[in-house]
Design a protein around this motif. Structure first.
Motif, short mmCIF file in Angstrom:
data_model
loop_
_atom_site.label_atom_id
_atom_site.label_comp_id
_atom_site.label_asym_id
_atom_site.label_seq_id
_atom_site.Cartn_x
_atom_site.Cartn_y
_atom_site.Cartn_z
N THR A 73 -30.55 -70.30 -92.43
CA THR A 73 -29.96 -70.59 -91.14
C THR A 73 -30.63 -71.88 -90.63
O THR A 73 -31.67 -72.29 -91.14
N GLU A 74 -30.01 -72.49 -89.63
CA GLU A 74 -30.60 -73.71 -89.08
C GLU A 74 -32.00 -73.44 -88.55
O GLU A 74 -32.94 -74.22 -88.79
N LYS A 99 -25.77 -80.70 -91.92
CA LYS A 99 -24.62 -80.11 -91.26
C LYS A 99 -23.36 -80.95 -91.43
O LYS A 99 -22.26 -80.42 -91.52
N SER A 100 -23.54 -82.26 -91.51
CA SER A 100 -22.39 -83.15 -91.67
C SER A 100 -21.69 -82.94 -93.00
O SER A 100 -20.48 -83.19 -93.13
N PHE A 101 -22.43 -82.45 -94.00
CA PHE A 101 -21.86 -82.17 -95.31
C PHE A 101 -21.60 -80.67 -95.52
O PHE A 101 -21.26 -80.24 -96.62
N LYS A 102 -21.80 -79.88 -94.44
CA LYS A 102 -21.60 -78.44 -94.49
C LYS A 102 -22.58 -77.73 -95.43
O LYS A 102 -22.33 -76.61 -95.88
N TYR A 103 -23.69 -78.41 -95.76
CA TYR A 103 -24.71 -77.75 -96.56
C TYR A 103 -25.42 -76.69 -95.71
O TYR A 103 -25.95 -75.71 -96.24
N TYR A 109 -23.08 -68.74 -92.86
CA TYR A 109 -24.20 -67.84 -93.19
C TYR A 109 -23.97 -66.46 -92.58
O TYR A 109 -24.12 -65.44 -93.27
N ALA A 110 -23.61 -66.42 -91.31
CA ALA A 110 -23.39 -65.13 -90.63
C ALA A 110 -22.25 -64.37 -91.28
O ALA A 110 -22.36 -63.15 -91.51
N ASP A 111 -21.17 -65.05 -91.59
CA ASP A 111 -20.02 -64.41 -92.22
C ASP A 111 -20.38 -63.84 -93.59
O ASP A 111 -20.05 -62.69 -93.92
N ASP A 112 -21.08 -64.64 -94.39
CA ASP A 112 -21.48 -64.19 -95.73
C ASP A 112 -22.45 -63.00 -95.65
O ASP A 112 -22.32 -62.03 -96.42
N TYR A 113 -23.40 -63.07 -94.74
CA TYR A 113 -24.40 -62.01 -94.61
C TYR A 113 -23.73 -60.69 -94.21
O TYR A 113 -24.03 -59.63 -94.78
N ILE A 131 -29.85 -62.15 -85.44
CA ILE A 131 -30.57 -62.69 -84.28
C ILE A 131 -31.98 -63.11 -84.70
O ILE A 131 -32.48 -64.17 -84.30
N GLN A 132 -32.62 -62.28 -85.53
CA GLN A 132 -33.97 -62.60 -86.01
C GLN A 132 -33.98 -63.85 -86.88
O GLN A 132 -35.01 -64.52 -87.01
N LYS A 133 -32.85 -64.16 -87.48
CA LYS A 133 -32.74 -65.36 -88.30
C LYS A 133 -32.39 -66.59 -87.47
O LYS A 133 -32.21 -67.69 -88.01
N GLY A 134 -32.26 -66.38 -86.15
CA GLY A 134 -32.05 -67.51 -85.25
C GLY A 134 -30.61 -67.90 -85.01
O GLY A 134 -30.34 -68.98 -84.47
N ILE A 135 -29.66 -67.05 -85.39
CA ILE A 135 -28.25 -67.38 -85.19
C ILE A 135 -27.82 -66.99 -83.78
O ILE A 135 -28.20 -65.93 -83.27
N LYS A 136 -27.04 -67.82 -83.15
CA LYS A 136 -26.60 -67.59 -81.77
C LYS A 136 -25.70 -66.37 -81.68
O LYS A 136 -24.93 -66.07 -82.59
N ALA A 137 -25.79 -65.69 -80.54
CA ALA A 137 -25.08 -64.43 -80.33
C ALA A 137 -23.57 -64.58 -80.46
O ALA A 137 -22.89 -63.71 -81.02
N ASP A 138 -23.00 -65.69 -79.95
CA ASP A 138 -21.55 -65.86 -80.00
C ASP A 138 -21.06 -66.04 -81.43
O ASP A 138 -19.97 -65.57 -81.80
N ILE A 139 -21.87 -66.71 -82.27
CA ILE A 139 -21.51 -66.88 -83.68
C ILE A 139 -21.54 -65.53 -84.39
O ILE A 139 -20.65 -65.21 -85.19
N ILE A 140 -22.56 -64.74 -84.10
CA ILE A 140 -22.68 -63.41 -84.71
C ILE A 140 -21.49 -62.53 -84.33
O ILE A 140 -20.89 -61.88 -85.19
N GLU A 141 -21.17 -62.50 -83.05
CA GLU A 141 -20.08 -61.64 -82.58
C GLU A 141 -18.75 -62.04 -83.20
O GLU A 141 -17.96 -61.18 -83.60
N GLN A 142 -18.51 -63.33 -83.30
CA GLN A 142 -17.27 -63.81 -83.91
C GLN A 142 -17.19 -63.39 -85.38
O GLN A 142 -16.14 -62.97 -85.86
N ALA A 143 -18.31 -63.52 -86.08
CA ALA A 143 -18.34 -63.15 -87.50
C ALA A 143 -18.17 -61.65 -87.68
O ALA A 143 -17.50 -61.19 -88.62
N LEU A 144 -18.76 -60.85 -86.79
CA LEU A 144 -18.62 -59.38 -86.86
C LEU A 144 -17.18 -58.97 -86.65
O LEU A 144 -16.64 -58.15 -87.40
N VAL A 145 -16.55 -59.53 -85.64
CA VAL A 145 -15.15 -59.20 -85.35
C VAL A 145 -14.27 -59.53 -86.53
O VAL A 145 -13.43 -58.73 -86.96
N SER A 146 -14.47 -60.72 -87.10
CA SER A 146 -13.66 -61.16 -88.24
C SER A 146 -13.86 -60.25 -89.45
O SER A 146 -12.88 -59.83 -90.09
#
Length: 207
Positions: A73-74, A99-103, A109-113, A131-146
């Motif tokens: 994660t970042e 990030k510019s190259f999507k590396y 990361y959240a989606d794959d995990y 969250i412990q890996k430092g990913i923002k809550a909105d990104i996590i929630e979006q990935a969970l829903v998907s």
């Protein structure tokens, strides 16, 4: 600008101090090539080449090498680069480059995990891990829903029921205390009361 000190960082690298303050880390061969010595002046062109070319390039390469071995994660990648004593500005530059190259992509990361662990971790535990890996809550929630929308069945309910089966859940012959103990176990696994009660009402032999 005066090189005030050169101290070992590890077997191959040393910390360079300029005008009494830490400036950067260089390999021993680079110190020789730039002819840096305590008490002597470092010219502006040499200083600029090190700080604006050499160190930023090294930080990018270090970050790319880390990502070749495993996904980060970042937040975790920033923490890893800090171990090399890179400045915040250099780290920012390296991160934006990746990030510019999507590396480096926290959404990916959240989606794959989540998709990898959706069958063996509760929704709450997945969220906590990310969250412990430092990913923002909105990104996590979006990935969970998907991820949960793409499942034909409720993976959390299925996992909870499977754990009940593994624990030999028998509602007809279990005491109240045994059921409470089992529920506490499931709470610790991150399941909510709604999911637990729904799972306990199912025929666990189907899982």
């Amino acid at each position: 600008m005066i090189v005030t000190d050169i101290t070992p960082f590890d077997n191959k690298r040393s910390r360079i101090y300029i005008d009494g303050e830490f400036a950067f880390i260089l390999y021993k061969g680079e110190i020789r090539d730039f002819d840096l010595r305590p008490g002597e002046e470092i010219s502006s062109p040499v200083f600029d080449e090190i700080t604006n070319v050499l160190i930023p390039k090294r930080a990018k390469l270090r970050a790319m090498n880390l990502l070749q071995k495993r996904d980060y994660t970042e937040y975790k990648l920033r923490e890893k680069l800090k171990e090399g004593l890179y400045s915040e500005e250099i780290i920012d530059e390296a991160v934006e480059y990746l990030k510019s190259f999507k590396y480096l992509d926290d959404e990916r990361y959240a989606d794959d995990y989540i998709r990898y662990h959706i069958k063996d971790k509760s929704r709450s535990r997945l969220k906590q891990d990310l969250i412990q890996k430092g990913i923002k809550a909105d990104i996590i929630e979006q990935a969970l829903v998907s991820a949960y929308e793409d499942e034909n069945e409720d993976p959390e309910l299925k996992l909870c029921a499977a754990l009940l089966k593994k624990k030999h859940y028998d509602p007809e012959n279990m005491s109240y205390e045994e059921k409470q103990k089992l529920m506490a176990f499931l709470y610790r696994k991150g399941f909510g009361s709604d999911v637990i009660h729904r799972a306990m009402s199912l025929d666990t032999e189907l899982f």
